[in-house]
Design a protein around this motif. Structure first.
Motif, PDB file in Angstrom:
ATOM      1  N   ALA A   6       1.077  -1.491  -0.292  1.00  0.00           N
ATOM      2  CA  ALA A   6      -0.277  -0.336   0.220  1.00  0.00           C
ATOM      3  C   ALA A   6       1.284   1.194   0.007  1.00  0.00           C
ATOM      4  O   ALA A   6       2.162   1.046  -0.086  1.00  0.00           O
ATOM      5  CB  ALA A   6      -1.013   0.383   1.466  1.00  0.00           C
ATOM      6  N   ASN A   7       0.327   2.441  -0.719  1.00  0.00           N
ATOM      7  CA  ASN A   7       1.059   4.058  -0.471  1.00  0.00           C
ATOM      8  C   ASN A   7       0.103   4.565   0.149  1.00  0.00           C
ATOM      9  O   ASN A   7      -1.467   4.417  -0.008  1.00  0.00           O
ATOM     10  CB  ASN A   7       1.467   4.051  -1.744  1.00  0.00           C
ATOM     11  N   MET A   8       0.753   5.417   1.251  1.00  0.00           N
ATOM     12  CA  MET A   8       0.019   6.418   2.011  1.00  0.00           C
ATOM     13  C   MET A   8       0.602   8.018   1.655  1.00  0.00           C
ATOM     14  O   MET A   8       1.427   7.669   1.299  1.00  0.00           O
ATOM     15  CB  MET A   8       0.507   6.450   3.477  1.00  0.00           C
ATOM     16  N   HIS A   9      -0.783   8.352   1.202  1.00  0.00           N
ATOM     17  CA  HIS A   9      -0.591   9.951   0.247  1.00  0.00           C
ATOM     18  C   HIS A   9      -0.764  10.561   1.227  1.00  0.00           C
ATOM     19  O   HIS A   9      -1.586  11.237   1.618  1.00  0.00           O
ATOM     20  CB  HIS A   9      -1.344  10.230  -1.230  1.00  0.00           C
ATOM     21  N   LEU A  10       0.373  11.546   1.145  1.00  0.00           N
ATOM     22  CA  LEU A  10       0.297  12.793   2.639  1.00  0.00           C
ATOM     23  C   LEU A  10       0.236  13.958   2.200  1.00  0.00           C
ATOM     24  O   LEU A  10       1.344  14.476   1.893  1.00  0.00           O
ATOM     25  CB  LEU A  10       1.392  12.673   3.534  1.00  0.00           C
ATOM     26  N   GLY A  11      -1.101  14.641   1.547  1.00  0.00           N
ATOM     27  CA  GLY A  11      -0.440  15.874   0.233  1.00  0.00           C
ATOM     28  C   GLY A  11      -0.342  15.263  -1.149  1.00  0.00           C
ATOM     29  O   GLY A  11      -1.307  14.701  -1.317  1.00  0.00           O
TER      30      GLY A  11
END
Length: 204
Positions: A46-51
């Motif tokens: 999984a990839n987490m997007h922060l902005g």
């Protein structure tokens, strides 16, 4: 019959069938095991997007996490559809949950580890329900039969008491206490009173 009634009956029918199916196997054990395998094999890919920043959580143990997660899901399905090997599946799920701690991001950030551990423990502890034995069923039937006979005797006693009371009241109204007389005395008093024959319509 309306469409709503038909739909509610169909829903009730399938709900009862699902309940019966669920009761014959370690359903919750399999559900927790499957739910524990999903985060273990998901987080490493999984990839987490922060902005505008993208954080990739994939590690060098991504293949190991995928294998552990797939095995856990397979064990959960095995608990559902082949409950005979539930003990083996439960022990294997517990071992895979422990192995996932150093390999799969601390067991899917502890969530997958706890769910798999709990599901494996439930699978090891689950036993199928046993129907009542023939002796227990006969004992239950015997108790019901004894209760029925006791109620029958009580009803007969009540009817006999009511008949005796009714007969006693009728004798008191006629002025004759037949129980305290012997047959010769009753015959003598009947002759003295001129009641050799019982009048028609009389209850005495």
């Amino acid at each position: 019959m309306s469409a709503e009634t038909t739909g509610s009956r169909d829903f009730q029918h399938w709900r009862l069938r699902f309940r019966a199916w669920r009761g014959r196997r370690p359903f919750w054990a399999g559900l927790f095991t499957i739910a524990g395998g999903v985060p273990i094999m998901y987080f490493p890919y999984a990839n987490m997007h922060l902005g505008n920043v993208t954080l990739a959580m994939s590690t060098t143990a991504g293949a190991g996490s995928l294998i552990i997660g797939v095995l856990l899901v397979t064990l959960g399905l095995t608990m559902w559809f082949h409950s005979v090997v539930r003990t083996f599946a439960g022990v294997a799920a517990i071992l895979l949950a422990l192995i996932s701690i150093p390999i799969a991001n601390i067991g899917g950030f502890v969530v997958g580890f706890l769910l798999s551990l709990f599901g494996g423990a439930l699978a090891c502890a689950w036993v199928p329900g046993q129907a009542a034995s023939r002796g227990q069923a006969d004992g239950v039937d015997g108790r019901h039969a004894r209760r029925s006979r006791a109620r029958g005797r009580a009803g007969a006693d009540n009817r006999r008491y009511r008949n005796d009371s009714r007969r006693q009241r009728r004798e008191e109204q006629c002025g004759v206490t037949r129980r305290s007389w012997t047959r010769p005395e009753a015959a003598t008093r009947g002759k003295e009173r001129g009641r050799g024959t019982r009048p028609r319509g009389s209850h005495c």
